[in-house]
Design a protein around this motif. Structure first.
Motif, PDB file in Angstrom:
ATOM      1  N   SER A 107      41.023-150.103  97.390  1.00  9.21           N
ATOM      2  CA  SER A 107      41.485-151.427  97.007  1.00  9.21           C
ATOM      3  C   SER A 107      42.547-151.929  97.977  1.00  9.21           C
ATOM      4  N   SER A 108      42.447-153.192  98.312  1.00 10.58           N
ATOM      5  CA  SER A 108      43.421-153.781  99.228  1.00 10.58           C
ATOM      6  C   SER A 108      44.735-154.118  98.538  1.00 10.58           C
ATOM      7  N   SER A 109      44.735-154.140  97.209  1.00 12.26           N
ATOM      8  CA  SER A 109      45.947-154.514  96.468  1.00 12.26           C
ATOM      9  C   SER A 109      46.810-153.318  96.089  1.00 12.26           C
ATOM     10  N   THR A 110      46.311-152.103  96.278  1.00 12.12           N
ATOM     11  CA  THR A 110      47.100-150.930  95.933  1.00 12.12           C
ATOM     12  C   THR A 110      48.039-150.561  97.069  1.00 12.12           C
ATOM     13  N   SER A 111      49.122-149.918  96.707  1.00 18.36           N
ATOM     14  CA  SER A 111      50.102-149.494  97.710  1.00 18.36           C
ATOM     15  C   SER A 111      49.629-148.222  98.408  1.00 18.36           C
ATOM     16  N   ASP A 112      50.310-147.888  99.495  1.00 15.50           N
ATOM     17  CA  ASP A 112      49.937-146.696 100.253  1.00 15.50           C
ATOM     18  C   ASP A 112      50.157-145.418  99.438  1.00 15.50           C
ATOM     19  N   SER A 113      51.200-145.405  98.612  1.00 10.96           N
ATOM     20  CA  SER A 113      51.451-144.213  97.793  1.00 10.96           C
ATOM     21  C   SER A 113      50.325-143.982  96.788  1.00 10.96           C
ATOM     22  N   VAL A 114      49.822-145.069  96.186  1.00  8.29           N
ATOM     23  CA  VAL A 114      48.703-144.937  95.248  1.00  8.29           C
ATOM     24  C   VAL A 114      47.445-144.502  95.982  1.00  8.29           C
ATOM     25  N   LYS A 115      47.227-145.034  97.177  1.00  6.24           N
ATOM     26  CA  LYS A 115      46.067-144.632  97.970  1.00  6.24           C
ATOM     27  C   LYS A 115      46.112-143.140  98.288  1.00  6.24           C
ATOM     28  N   LEU A 116      47.262-142.657  98.701  1.00  9.32           N
ATOM     29  CA  LEU A 116      47.389-141.243  99.046  1.00  9.32           C
ATOM     30  C   LEU A 116      47.210-140.350  97.817  1.00  9.32           C
ATOM     31  N   SER A 117      47.765-140.769  96.672  1.00 12.21           N
ATOM     32  CA  SER A 117      47.591-139.979  95.446  1.00 12.21           C
ATOM     33  C   SER A 117      46.124-139.927  95.043  1.00 12.21           C
ATOM     34  N   ALA A 118      45.449-141.060  95.138  1.00 15.66           N
ATOM     35  CA  ALA A 118      44.025-141.092  94.797  1.00 15.66           C
ATOM     36  C   ALA A 118      43.212-140.213  95.737  1.00 15.66           C
ATOM     37  N   PHE A 119      43.550-140.240  97.021  1.00 17.55           N
ATOM     38  CA  PHE A 119      42.772-139.420  97.957  1.00 17.55           C
ATOM     39  C   PHE A 119      43.041-137.930  97.760  1.00 17.55           C
ATOM     40  N   LEU A 120      44.270-137.557  97.444  1.00 11.83           N
ATOM     41  CA  LEU A 120      44.555-136.141  97.201  1.00 11.83           C
ATOM     42  C   LEU A 120      43.739-135.618  96.022  1.00 11.83           C
ATOM     43  N   SER A 121      43.599-136.434  94.986  1.00 13.20           N
ATOM     44  CA  SER A 121      42.755-136.027  93.858  1.00 13.20           C
ATOM     45  C   SER A 121      41.291-135.967  94.273  1.00 13.20           C
ATOM     46  N   LEU A 122      40.857-136.917  95.099  1.00 19.17           N
ATOM     47  CA  LEU A 122      39.475-136.893  95.590  1.00 19.17           C
ATOM     48  C   LEU A 122      39.215-135.635  96.416  1.00 19.17           C
ATOM     49  N   ARG A 123      40.143-135.288  97.273  1.00 21.79           N
ATOM     50  CA  ARG A 123      39.954-134.096  98.108  1.00 21.79           C
ATOM     51  C   ARG A 123      39.945-132.820  97.261  1.00 21.79           C
ATOM     52  N   THR A 124      40.795-132.777  96.239  1.00 29.25           N
ATOM     53  CA  THR A 124      40.833-131.597  95.367  1.00 29.25           C
ATOM     54  C   THR A 124      39.524-131.411  94.627  1.00 29.25           C
ATOM     55  N   ILE A 125      38.994-132.494  94.071  1.00 35.17           N
ATOM     56  CA  ILE A 125      37.747-132.372  93.306  1.00 35.17           C
ATOM     57  C   ILE A 125      36.561-132.128  94.228  1.00 35.17           C
ATOM     58  N   ALA A 126      36.633-132.614  95.480  1.00 34.72           N
ATOM     59  CA  ALA A 126      35.549-132.371  96.435  1.00 34.72           C
ATOM     60  C   ALA A 126      35.495-130.905  96.842  1.00 34.72           C
ATOM     61  N   LEU A 127      36.637-130.298  97.060  1.00 36.20           N
ATOM     62  CA  LEU A 127      36.679-128.889  97.446  1.00 36.20           C
ATOM     63  C   LEU A 127      36.410-127.966  96.261  1.00 36.20           C
ATOM     64  N   ALA A 128      36.822-128.377  95.073  1.00 35.29           N
ATOM     65  CA  ALA A 128      36.644-127.523  93.896  1.00 35.29           C
ATOM     66  C   ALA A 128      35.225-127.572  93.347  1.00 35.29           C
ATOM     67  N   GLY A 129      34.518-128.672  93.574  1.00 38.08           N
ATOM     68  CA  GLY A 129      33.178-128.812  93.023  1.00 38.08           C
ATOM     69  C   GLY A 129      32.113-128.169  93.889  1.00 38.08           C
TER      70      GLY A 129
END
Length: 754
Positions: free
Chosen positions: A367-389
């Motif tokens: 999303s273009s309206s989210t801040s960089d901190s929210v983007k990084l938090s979302a990606f860290l969760s994405l990376r965790t679930i990608a590696l764990a699955g």
């Protein structure tokens, strides 16, 4: 049966109408009711016979054997009569059974109308006779019981004690049963009303929430967690669920909570987000492994309970994600993403919840309206679930991130470019080879290969459709097919895709990283096709308006050269620019603003052949040449490889009339020659021959002298000057935008005054 079937064949139409009217079910129910009434009549007859047997032996004891013989005779007569009645009833049952078979066959064959007429007559007669028999039997039963009570009170008392159902048989019992049922229904309705009143009265306040928190902190109470999650469901506004599911959950939970205000909403949501991982981690602890996966004790007794809690938690969380605004609730949104990421070990096995969770995370990340901190938090969760699955989950996350980059990169401006760069840098880490996870490495190669091949196929189709001429850009827009293919390649999406894969390969095949792991990356074979693809895109439309696109692609290839150690001949691609029409004649003077080439892939129509544009592309070309030769400045063959370039640059210095360009080329040639002399001095003392490939590759590697080459020192200075110039340009552009906005406001005010 043959006659019935013959009739059935002629009445198929009436049969279908009868079956559709619903009379079949009705008649079956009536038949069953008639059979029940018959069984009741049989029970009454048996009771009557039992009463007669009970009274006669008492008379024989008092009156002697004569009466006893009489009783036996009466009993024998009754038995004969009963046997006859039983036989008659059995015959009737057989007739009814045969009638049922015939009726069913008639219905199946198509003559339900005829069968229904027969059944209606049978039902009418049977119901009237059964009702009359039932009423008469009830009256006779009451009279016989009264006579039995008067003649033999002892036997009547015995029946009262051992078989009261025979004495209480009749409508009075049914009335009593109905009264009892009514009383039970009334009690249930009162309890449900009280439960509803109690549910409406449960309002979450500070004391109640503090009680739950205390129980979860001290006792790790699952009961308190369930109550908190019920309140969390209410706070998350899950009204979009079906009413049936809501009522079902209320029946299961037996508690409904209301959130009185916004302050309590924040407290309930925060408590649910923070305490759920805490309690579940205590009851079902997990361990993270070296390859990014988690070891969950699925054999634990509380694992099933944890799964139900996690399901309810994520259902409410997804509703909360849908209701939160990315701009006004950034802090709460980041907390939700961060804390929910701690529950990934429990949810990675549930494919439905995991997909929905990944979808929300991708929307926040892109999303273009989210801040960089929210983007990084979302990606860290994405990376965790990608590696764990498993491989499917990884593919879902990897494809989602790549497609999200392509979607958001359609509109690349000075304001969106930093966000796109952040997304590319973060997403590239998903494809980096993890030596402990072979599945991720294999999936990364397959996805990278398929997407790079897709880009190559698009380029090939565009090369077939685009005319090969200097005015190819103008000619490509004339034909529909050629124009579409041309725009697909020369677009921000295509450029960002190439840059993304160059970043992936540069990160995965980094020479320093390979030295640490002592293993070559599986993605390294993809460097060659990516380089060929990029060079083909550069030469597709070699016009001066697309020099910014050439600079973008050369920058991507430079990243690969600098970090992987692969040699790519970029000097000829850059030197072609000095042979273009922009430097052949005298540029036109103009008052255009300076052009920041980092935000363009095609120059505006007013810029070509102007001094502003010529100076911009000359500075960018010289800087990229400096970057390229700085990456090769430690090569043992640098003196020989730099000679052709030095000769070409000297020729351009002689024929150019642009003083700024001439000075820049002279400075570059001087640094090339000084770096060549420096390498010659270093290799004068070597003791190995050109056949020792390992010694040649390790020349000046691991030494401090490699970072102090003349070209690298000069590059540091040029980078500082370049950064300062870009800052000044951005400030001027921002000031121009503000002035344009003020002018527009003044014009609007003047129009309003008029």
């Amino acid at each position: 049966m043959g006659k019935v079937r013959a009739k059935n064949s002629s009445k198929a139409k009436s049969t279908r109408k009868f079956a559709q009217s619903g009379q079949l079910d009705k008649q079956i129910k009536e038949r069953r009711a008639r059979q029940q009434k018959k069984s009741q009549i049989d029970n009454r007859k048996a009771l009557k016979q039992r009463a007669s047997y009970g009274s006669k032996p008492a008379a024989t004891d008092k009156n002697g054997g004569a009466s006893g013989s009489t009783g036996a005779a009466v009993a024998e007569e009754d038995e004969d009569e009963d046997d006859l009645e039983v036989e008659d009833e059995e015959d009737d049952d057989d007739d009814d059974q045969m009638m049922d078979e015939e009726t069913l066959e008639a219905l199946l064959a198509g003559s339900d109308a005829e069968a229904s007429e027969l059944d209606e007559d049978d039902h009418a007669d049977g119901e009237r006779s059964d009702l009359e028999d039932l009423e008469g039997e009830e009256e006779r039963h009451k009279v016989s019981l009264q006579a039995l009570k008067e003649k033999d009170p002892e036997f009547y008392k015995y029946l009262e004690e051992n078989d009261p159902a025979l004495l209480g048989f009749g409508s009075d019992d049914e009335d009593e049963v109905e009264e009892e049922d009514d009383e039970e229904d009334a009690k249930k309705s009162k309890k449900s009303k009280k439960g509803k009143e109690k549910a409406r009265a449960l309002v979450v306040n500070k004391d109640l929430l503090a009680t739950w928190q205390t129980q979860m902190l001290k006792q790790r109470s699952l009961k308190a967690l369930r109550k908190l999650l019920i309140a969390f469901r209410t706070a998350a506004k899950t009204e979009d669920e079906d009413e049936s599911s809501t009522s079902k959950s209320n029946q299961q939970n037996k508690e409904v909570y209301t959130i009185p205000n916004a302050l309590m909403f924040n407290k309930v949501v925060t408590a649910a987000l923070k305490y759920t991982p805490l309690v579940l981690g205590y009851h079902v602890p997990v361990k993270e492994q070296a390859n990014g996966k988690f070891k969950v004790p699925t054999q634990s007794k509380k694992y099933a309970t944890a799964q139900r809690i996690v399901k309810n938690y994520f259902t409410s969380l997804h509703a909360l994600f849908s209701s939160l605004s990315t701009s006004s609730n950034a802090a709460l949104l980041q907390l939700s993403i961060t804390e929910s990421g701690r529950l990934i070990p429990y949810v990675v096995g549930n494919r439905k919840i995991a997909k929905e969770y990944i979808r929300h995370l991708l929307s926040f990340w892109a999303s273009s309206s989210t801040s960089d901190s929210v983007k990084l938090s979302a990606f860290l969760s994405l990376r965790t679930i990608a590696l764990a699955g498993d491989a499917t989950i990884f593919e879902l996350v990897a494809k989602g991130t790549y497609l999200a980059i392509g979607q958001i990169s359609k509109n690349t401006t000075a304001f969106t470019l930093p966000s796109i760069t952040l997304m590319k840098n973060s997403a590239s880490s998903l494809f980096v080879n993890n030596s402990n996870n072979a599945t991720i490495a294999s999936q990364s190669y397959q996805l990278a290969f398929s997407y790079i091949r897709q880009l190559a196929v698009t380029l090939r189709n565009s090369m077939k459709a685009t005319p090969k001429s200097s005015n190819a850009a103008a000619g490509a827009g004339k034909g529909k097919g050629s124009g579409e293919q041309y725009r697909q390649v020369y677009s921000w999406q295509f450029v960002h895709s190439i840059d993304f894969w160059s970043l992936v390969l540069a990160t995965a095949c980094d020479t320093e990283r390979e030295t640490e792991q002592a293993k070559e990356s599986e993605l390294r074979p993809l460097i060659y096709p990516l380089v060929q693809l990029t060079l083909g895109v550069i030469r597709l439309v070699p016009t001066s308006r697309y020099f910014p696109l050439r600079f973008q692609l050369v920058t991507s290839l430079l990243r690969v050269v600098q970090r992987t150690g692969v040699y790519v001949p970029l000097a000829p691609v850059l030197l072609e620019i000095f042979d273009s029409s922009e430097f052949s004649g005298k540029p036109k003077g103009s008052s255009l603003k300076p052009l920041d080439l980092a935000y363009y892939i095609r120059a505006p129509a007013a810029y070509p052949q102007t001094r502003v544009y010529v100076d911009s592309i000359a500075d960018e070309t010289i800087y990229l040449l400096l970057e390229f030769f700085a990456s090769q400045s430690t090569s043992i063959a640098f003196p020989e490889s730099s000679v052709p370039v030095s000769v070409t640059l000297k020729r351009h210095i002689k024929k150019t009339r642009n003083a700024k360009l001439s000075n820049g080329l002279k400075a570059l040639v001087e640094r090339l020659e000084s770096n060549a002399k420096w390498i010659e001095e270093k290799r004068a003392n070597i003791e190995f021959s050109p056949q020792d490939r390992e010694q040649i590759d390790s020349f000046l590697s691991g030494k401090g002298d490699g970072a102090a080459t003349p070209l690298k020192s000069y590059l540091k200075l040029q980078r500082k000057i370049r950064d300062q110039r870009r800052e000044m340009l951005e400030k001027s552009l921002a000031g121009d935008e503000d002035s344009e906005a003020e002018d527009a406001e003044e014009e609007d005010m003047e129009e309003d005054d008029e």
